[in-house]
Scaffold this motif. Structure first.
Motif, PDB file in Angstrom:
ATOM      1  N   GLY A   1      44.653  34.918  45.442  1.00 14.08           N
ATOM      2  CA  GLY A   1      43.444  35.053  44.637  1.00 14.08           C
ATOM      3  C   GLY A   1      42.526  33.852  44.683  1.00 14.08           C
ATOM      4  O   GLY A   1      41.374  33.924  44.285  1.00 14.08           O
ATOM      5  N   VAL A   2      43.004  32.731  45.207  1.00 15.48           N
ATOM      6  CA  VAL A   2      42.211  31.499  45.254  1.00 15.48           C
ATOM      7  C   VAL A   2      41.472  31.448  46.585  1.00 15.48           C
ATOM      8  O   VAL A   2      42.083  31.477  47.647  1.00 15.48           O
ATOM      9  N   THR A   3      40.149  31.376  46.525  1.00 14.31           N
ATOM     10  CA  THR A   3      39.344  31.364  47.755  1.00 14.31           C
ATOM     11  C   THR A   3      38.831  29.982  48.111  1.00 14.31           C
ATOM     12  O   THR A   3      38.537  29.716  49.265  1.00 14.31           O
ATOM     13  N   ASP A   4      38.696  29.099  47.112  1.00 12.19           N
ATOM     14  CA  ASP A   4      38.258  27.741  47.385  1.00 12.19           C
ATOM     15  C   ASP A   4      38.910  26.796  46.384  1.00 12.19           C
ATOM     16  O   ASP A   4      39.277  27.197  45.290  1.00 12.19           O
TER      17      ASP A   4
ATOM     18  N   GLN B   1      40.920  17.956  61.408  1.00 11.86           N
ATOM     19  CA  GLN B   1      41.291  17.607  62.764  1.00 11.86           C
ATOM     20  C   GLN B   1      42.798  17.496  62.876  1.00 11.86           C
ATOM     21  O   GLN B   1      43.441  16.831  62.067  1.00 11.86           O
ATOM     22  N   ALA B   2      43.343  18.163  63.878  1.00  9.69           N
ATOM     23  CA  ALA B   2      44.772  18.093  64.183  1.00  9.69           C
ATOM     24  C   ALA B   2      44.892  17.879  65.681  1.00  9.69           C
ATOM     25  O   ALA B   2      44.682  18.797  66.469  1.00  9.69           O
ATOM     26  N   GLY B   3      45.176  16.643  66.069  1.00 11.04           N
ATOM     27  CA  GLY B   3      45.229  16.316  67.489  1.00 11.04           C
ATOM     28  C   GLY B   3      43.844  16.460  68.107  1.00 11.04           C
ATOM     29  O   GLY B   3      42.870  15.930  67.599  1.00 11.04           O
ATOM     30  N   GLY B   4      43.757  17.241  69.185  1.00 10.48           N
ATOM     31  CA  GLY B   4      42.477  17.473  69.841  1.00 10.48           C
ATOM     32  C   GLY B   4      41.696  18.635  69.246  1.00 10.48           C
ATOM     33  O   GLY B   4      40.545  18.868  69.610  1.00 10.48           O
ATOM     34  N   ASN B   5      42.297  19.369  68.340  1.00 13.38           N
ATOM     35  CA  ASN B   5      41.632  20.512  67.716  1.00 13.38           C
ATOM     36  C   ASN B   5      40.885  20.065  66.466  1.00 13.38           C
ATOM     37  O   ASN B   5      41.430  19.331  65.645  1.00 13.38           O
ATOM     38  N   GLN B   6      39.646  20.542  66.345  1.00 15.48           N
ATOM     39  CA  GLN B   6      38.847  20.201  65.181  1.00 15.48           C
ATOM     40  C   GLN B   6      38.104  21.435  64.704  1.00 15.48           C
ATOM     41  O   GLN B   6      37.638  22.243  65.493  1.00 15.48           O
ATOM     42  N   LEU B   7      38.004  21.577  63.393  1.00 13.79           N
ATOM     43  CA  LEU B   7      37.299  22.696  62.791  1.00 13.79           C
ATOM     44  C   LEU B   7      36.403  22.165  61.699  1.00 13.79           C
ATOM     45  O   LEU B   7      36.788  21.271  60.946  1.00 13.79           O
ATOM     46  N   GLN B   8      35.193  22.704  61.633  1.00 11.95           N
ATOM     47  CA  GLN B   8      34.228  22.284  60.624  1.00 11.95           C
ATOM     48  C   GLN B   8      33.925  23.460  59.715  1.00 11.95           C
ATOM     49  O   GLN B   8      33.614  24.549  60.172  1.00 11.95           O
ATOM     50  N   PHE B   9      34.044  23.233  58.398  1.00 10.18           N
ATOM     51  CA  PHE B   9      33.781  24.266  57.401  1.00 10.18           C
ATOM     52  C   PHE B   9      32.468  23.974  56.704  1.00 10.18           C
ATOM     53  O   PHE B   9      32.184  22.814  56.394  1.00 10.18           O
ATOM     54  N   PRO B  10      31.695  24.982  56.403  1.00  9.10           N
ATOM     55  CA  PRO B  10      30.451  24.753  55.665  1.00  9.10           C
ATOM     56  C   PRO B  10      30.748  24.375  54.220  1.00  9.10           C
ATOM     57  O   PRO B  10      31.833  24.634  53.699  1.00  9.10           O
ATOM     58  N   SER B  11      29.774  23.759  53.587  1.00  7.59           N
ATOM     59  CA  SER B  11      29.931  23.422  52.175  1.00  7.59           C
ATOM     60  C   SER B  11      29.617  24.644  51.326  1.00  7.59           C
ATOM     61  O   SER B  11      29.181  25.674  51.816  1.00  7.59           O
ATOM     62  N   THR B  12      29.836  24.508  50.027  1.00  6.95           N
ATOM     63  CA  THR B  12      29.554  25.618  49.137  1.00  6.95           C
ATOM     64  C   THR B  12      28.094  25.630  48.768  1.00  6.95           C
ATOM     65  O   THR B  12      27.429  24.625  48.752  1.00  6.95           O
TER      66      THR B  12
ATOM     67  N   ILE C   1      36.588  13.143  46.655  1.00  6.21           N
ATOM     68  CA  ILE C   1      36.792  14.571  46.443  1.00  6.21           C
ATOM     69  C   ILE C   1      36.619  15.310  47.768  1.00  6.21           C
ATOM     70  O   ILE C   1      35.686  15.045  48.516  1.00  6.21           O
ATOM     71  N   ILE C   2      37.526  16.260  48.026  1.00  6.72           N
ATOM     72  CA  ILE C   2      37.392  17.169  49.178  1.00  6.72           C
ATOM     73  C   ILE C   2      37.332  18.578  48.627  1.00  6.72           C
ATOM     74  O   ILE C   2      38.162  18.966  47.807  1.00  6.72           O
ATOM     75  N   HIS C   3      36.348  19.324  49.093  1.00 10.61           N
ATOM     76  CA  HIS C   3      36.189  20.701  48.640  1.00 10.61           C
ATOM     77  C   HIS C   3      36.371  21.626  49.832  1.00 10.61           C
ATOM     78  O   HIS C   3      35.643  21.528  50.820  1.00 10.61           O
ATOM     79  N   ILE C   4      37.374  22.509  49.755  1.00  7.11           N
ATOM     80  CA  ILE C   4      37.616  23.498  50.812  1.00  7.11           C
ATOM     81  C   ILE C   4      37.011  24.809  50.338  1.00  7.11           C
ATOM     82  O   ILE C   4      37.522  25.439  49.410  1.00  7.11           O
ATOM     83  N   ALA C   5      35.898  25.213  50.959  1.00  9.64           N
ATOM     84  CA  ALA C   5      35.182  26.415  50.546  1.00  9.64           C
ATOM     85  C   ALA C   5      35.829  27.688  51.075  1.00  9.64           C
ATOM     86  O   ALA C   5      35.742  28.739  50.451  1.00  9.64           O
ATOM     87  N   LEU C   6      36.468  27.610  52.218  1.00  4.19           N
ATOM     88  CA  LEU C   6      37.093  28.784  52.846  1.00  4.19           C
ATOM     89  C   LEU C   6      38.589  28.509  53.026  1.00  4.19           C
ATOM     90  O   LEU C   6      39.051  28.183  54.110  1.00  4.19           O
TER      91      LEU C   6
END
Length: 105
Positions: A21-24, A94-105, A59-64
């Protein structure tokens, strides 16, 4: 800027423990711990994860959250780095060579 390095499996288990039920979530990173507080209509939950390398506090906010969990599951690296300039700026995972960018809320 907030920057945290943590064991991938520890973070995956911690973030998965909040349920579907938690989305962010909003994570407070200070000292050697991450604190997450989630409020629902019927209860309030506060969890902490210790043993984290907090390079820069904030603070870190994970939107997705669902996509973040998918990234952590797909990664094979031992450690993952979370970096965010401000809550309204994109989150970089970032995990090793893999990186992902998430948009902000």
């Amino acid at each position: 800027m907030t920057k945290v390095t943590i064991d991938r499996k520890q973070l995956l288990d911690f973030l998965s423990s909040f349920g579907k039920g938690v989305t962010d979530i909003r994570m407070s990173c200070a000292g050697n711990r991450i604190t997450v507080e989630v409020g629902f209509a019927t209860y309030y939950l506060r969890k902490q994860l210790t043993g984290v390398t907090v390079e820069e506090e904030g603070i870190i906010h994970i939107a997705l959250l669902e996509k973040a969990l998918a990234f952590l599951k797909a990664s094979k690296q031992d450690n993952v780095t979370l970096r965010q300039v401000k809550e309204v700026k994109p989150l970089h995972m970032q995990a090793g060579g893999n990186q992902l960018q998430f948009p902000s809320t």
